[in-house]
Design a protein around this motif. Sequence first.
Motif, mmCIF file in Angstrom:
data_model
loop_
_atom_site.group_PDB
_atom_site.id
_atom_site.type_symbol
_atom_site.label_atom_id
_atom_site.label_comp_id
_atom_site.label_asym_id
_atom_site.label_seq_id
_atom_site.Cartn_x
_atom_site.Cartn_y
_atom_site.Cartn_z
ATOM 1 N N TYR A 1 26.770 38.181 58.798
ATOM 2 C CA TYR A 1 27.282 39.491 59.002
ATOM 3 C C TYR A 1 28.355 39.340 59.921
ATOM 4 C CZ TYR A 1 26.349 42.117 54.054
ATOM 5 O OH TYR A 1 26.112 42.150 53.579
ATOM 6 N N HIS A 2 27.273 39.618 60.907
ATOM 7 C CA HIS A 2 28.127 39.392 62.650
ATOM 8 C C HIS A 2 29.036 38.337 62.250
ATOM 9 C CE1 HIS A 2 23.698 40.178 64.604
ATOM 10 N NE2 HIS A 2 24.571 41.747 63.280
ATOM 11 N N LYS B 1 35.324 38.916 62.973
ATOM 12 C CA LYS B 1 36.651 38.067 62.073
ATOM 13 C C LYS B 1 37.673 39.278 61.479
ATOM 14 C CE LYS B 1 35.204 33.885 60.646
ATOM 15 N NZ LYS B 1 33.959 33.005 59.565
ATOM 16 N N THR B 2 36.834 40.323 60.881
ATOM 17 C CA THR B 2 37.740 41.496 60.416
ATOM 18 C C THR B 2 37.751 42.623 61.606
ATOM 19 O OG1 THR B 2 35.498 41.456 58.578
ATOM 20 C CG2 THR B 2 37.182 43.806 59.708
ATOM 21 N N ALA B 3 37.927 42.617 63.306
ATOM 22 C CA ALA B 3 37.778 42.862 64.407
ATOM 23 C C ALA B 3 38.970 42.849 64.476
ATOM 24 C CB ALA B 3 36.675 42.560 65.089
ATOM 25 N N PHE C 1 43.800 44.712 59.747
ATOM 26 C CA PHE C 1 42.220 45.885 59.530
ATOM 27 C C PHE C 1 41.967 47.380 60.667
ATOM 28 C CE2 PHE C 1 39.203 47.461 62.863
ATOM 29 C CZ PHE C 1 38.198 47.988 61.735
ATOM 30 N N ILE C 2 43.319 46.909 61.869
ATOM 31 C CA ILE C 2 44.158 47.996 62.574
ATOM 32 C C ILE C 2 44.996 48.516 61.804
ATOM 33 C CG2 ILE C 2 45.329 48.452 64.084
ATOM 34 C CD1 ILE C 2 42.490 47.385 65.361
ATOM 35 N N LYS C 3 45.701 47.510 61.150
ATOM 36 C CA LYS C 3 47.229 48.315 60.321
ATOM 37 C C LYS C 3 46.774 49.117 59.047
ATOM 38 C CE LYS C 3 50.922 47.389 56.794
ATOM 39 N NZ LYS C 3 51.525 45.866 56.468
ATOM 40 N N MET D 1 33.829 47.969 67.072
ATOM 41 C CA MET D 1 32.922 47.460 68.228
ATOM 42 C C MET D 1 31.897 46.736 67.992
ATOM 43 S SD MET D 1 31.418 51.308 69.437
ATOM 44 C CE MET D 1 30.610 51.180 70.618
ATOM 45 N N MET D 2 32.206 46.104 69.344
ATOM 46 C CA MET D 2 30.562 44.587 68.617
ATOM 47 C C MET D 2 29.310 45.011 68.642
ATOM 48 S SD MET D 2 33.244 42.482 67.777
ATOM 49 C CE MET D 2 34.338 43.904 67.359
ATOM 50 N N PRO D 3 29.066 44.383 67.458
ATOM 51 C CA PRO D 3 27.441 44.719 67.195
ATOM 52 C C PRO D 3 26.921 44.807 68.476
ATOM 53 C CG PRO D 3 28.232 42.153 65.975
ATOM 54 C CD PRO D 3 29.233 42.827 67.008
#
Length: 363
Positions: free
Chosen positions: A292-293, A298-300, A305-307, A319-321
């Motif tokens: 998951y991390h 990868k999502t960040a 994702f931003i769009k 924000m990172m885990p």
Amino acid sequence: MTPKIRFLGSTVAACAVAAALAAPAGAQDVSFARKNITIMVGTTAGGSTDLTARLLGPFFAKYLPGKPDVVVKNQPGAHGLTVMNFMAQQAKTDGTVFVVGSSSQIDPINYRVPQAKYDPARFEMIGGVGIGGTIMIIRNDQVAALTDKSKPPVAMGSVAGIPRSGMQMTAWGVDYLGWNAKWVSGYRGTPDIILALQRGEIGMTSLANTEIRPELLDTTKYTINVQSGSNDGKEPAAMAEISKVPLFAPMVADKIKDPLAQKAFQYWRAISSVSKWAALPPNTPKPVAAAYHDAFRKTAKDPDFIKRGKSISEDVSAMMPEDVTATVRTLAELPPEAFTYMKDMLARQGLKVVERKKKKKAE
């Protein structure tokens, strides 16, 4: 399998998930192929927490090993306690269910009550999503009075009860920056506060960045004097109109010498730094958490994702885990006295906070 996300309606029933994964030896061995991932949300559909879950869903479908299907399931109740209790006591720990929540569910003021059966510090934090900080906005005809106590104090508009975290900047400003302000409380919500500001009934207030209307950016009428920023108040918001506005926390932090006040300010900074977060249940196997991390990181980095996030806020960020985990633990370790310091400070400033009556324990 083509990644996809299905949207389900609100329910108070416990979530049904696919058969459990066997605990893998390493993150690279984890696979969610032909699995359904359920994202639990403790609010009704359409709110910012729900929208954040729906923002994240397609990317976990894309980046988790095996490209699973993802389902968003709403389980509202008790201001988010119901879903958190479920996650702590009933949810499977095989990675087929996780929760997306808001800052209120990791706030000790809210979960240190008999009804709460969870400790957020025991959850496996996946990451967080910032949807914008807060600003202080003041009418131009009141700017001089804020730092001149020979003038009538500036009326600070606030909601009823305990002021929102952004509004609490005024309390710290009065005590540590010498702001000349008085509290005017009792407004039902943001629309009423904005109207009062425009009419001149109040001289200043605090708003979330997402609540800044175009007319409030008229510099001939209003000044945005400070902002909470992002990344624990260390960085300005990305929103172009306020990117140059001074950060509030650095203005105050070095002026606080009392140890209890320092802890209370640490609490304020922590609870203000996380907008939304995602977490796996307690006791989730490390390889599953690692998968998951990796998916969140990868999502960040995914431009899409931003769009997509801009549909929620122009200032969306990840924000990172480890950062979310540190914030949750900071909140969990603070003494109860730190939580009451703000109420006492507000009382000294003339604001009477009417506390909500605690509900009787269900039989």
